[in-house]
Enzyme design. Sequence first.
Site, PDB file in Angstrom:
ATOM      1  N   ASP A  47       3.077   7.104   1.286  1.00 16.97           N
ATOM      2  CA  ASP A  47       3.026   5.863   2.061  1.00 16.97           C
ATOM      3  C   ASP A  47       2.016   4.874   1.484  1.00 16.97           C
ATOM      4  O   ASP A  47       1.092   5.258   0.761  1.00 16.97           O
ATOM      5  CB  ASP A  47       2.614   6.161   3.509  1.00 16.97           C
ATOM      6  N   HIS A  58      -0.233   9.892   0.607  1.00 17.95           N
ATOM      7  CA  HIS A  58      -0.470   8.462   0.402  1.00 17.95           C
ATOM      8  C   HIS A  58      -0.842   8.191  -1.058  1.00 17.95           C
ATOM      9  O   HIS A  58      -1.582   8.974  -1.659  1.00 17.95           O
ATOM     10  CB  HIS A  58      -1.588   7.960   1.317  1.00 17.95           C
TER      11      HIS A  58
END
Length: 348
Positions: A34, A181
Amino acid sequence: MIGAVLILSMAAPAEAIIPPDTKCAAGRVAITFDDGPSKVNTPKLLKILRAHHAQATFFVQGQFVRRYPNIVRATLKDGHAVEVHSWDHPELTERSSRSVKRQLNLTKLEIRRVTGQTPALYRPPYGDTSKRVRKIGKRLHLREELWTIDTRDWSGRSATKIRKAALKHLRPHKSNVILMHDAVNNSPKTLKAVPGIIKGLRKKGYCLVPMQYMMPWGVVTGSPVTVDEGVDPYTLVPVTLRLDGPSQRRASLHVRAVAGDAMEGSDFEALSRDLIVPRGARSVTFKVRIYPDLMPNTDKHLTIELSKPRALHFATSSIPVTITDNTEWHGEAVSAGLTAMHSLRLIQ
């Protein structure tokens, strides 16, 4: 052979650099990243994934897609999926409906502008969602997807702890989605953990796939077609196949025209071809060439058979086509003209 005309035209993806992972004894896993793309971290991550022949899914921010379009294009070219994560990472449940729509739609459009591909999934920042947010996403033809394993890599964990968290709660033969991430302060530790995560997953019998390959298959339906044959040399009849929603992945099927009491070569042209359904498409249309009949006021029939579905299910495997003859015959001139056309077609 008749050419296919796609209602939703999208650029076909180039051959992926990373080959599909097929050894899935324990099931499939989607590793997802992400918040990117990051100018520094994402190119390094792509290099790691390439070295380990592993495909992943990137939920991106629209603002960074606009800033780093070449990184996004490189991500898709490698074989990864690029999906929506919002424009600039707000808590969507704290925003108005208009703002939520803008956050998702602008990112979707930016990805399509940069890559030619339309995303079909979104992940709300922080996993912050609600019935209202999901409803807005659905209206934008975006399916919400969260995760099953949170590595909490954003919290400052070491690479070892991130790796252990990713491998701890795997569910054999069920959907496994790992959250990481590539654009937070701790992302260098995440990148360091990724090779061990990939090796650990494969050692346990899991294969790595983009998240779209874990989505439900589209269901294809088609309605009966009736056409007036007319008196022109031929008529191109569109036949539309519809999906129950946007295709979650690139799919395909085979269509073939099968004679009933209509004769191939005389009443219709032979048709046998594969059709591609691009990701995000909701329908696909192809055309059948129909010829006028020398015998007036006689209906003829053929069937379009559907077969070889890939990432699709068929609600029906055949579509009936009825050729009607409503032509009024006015004298020998029309009859002679059709006879000449018919003879010429048979000679050709």
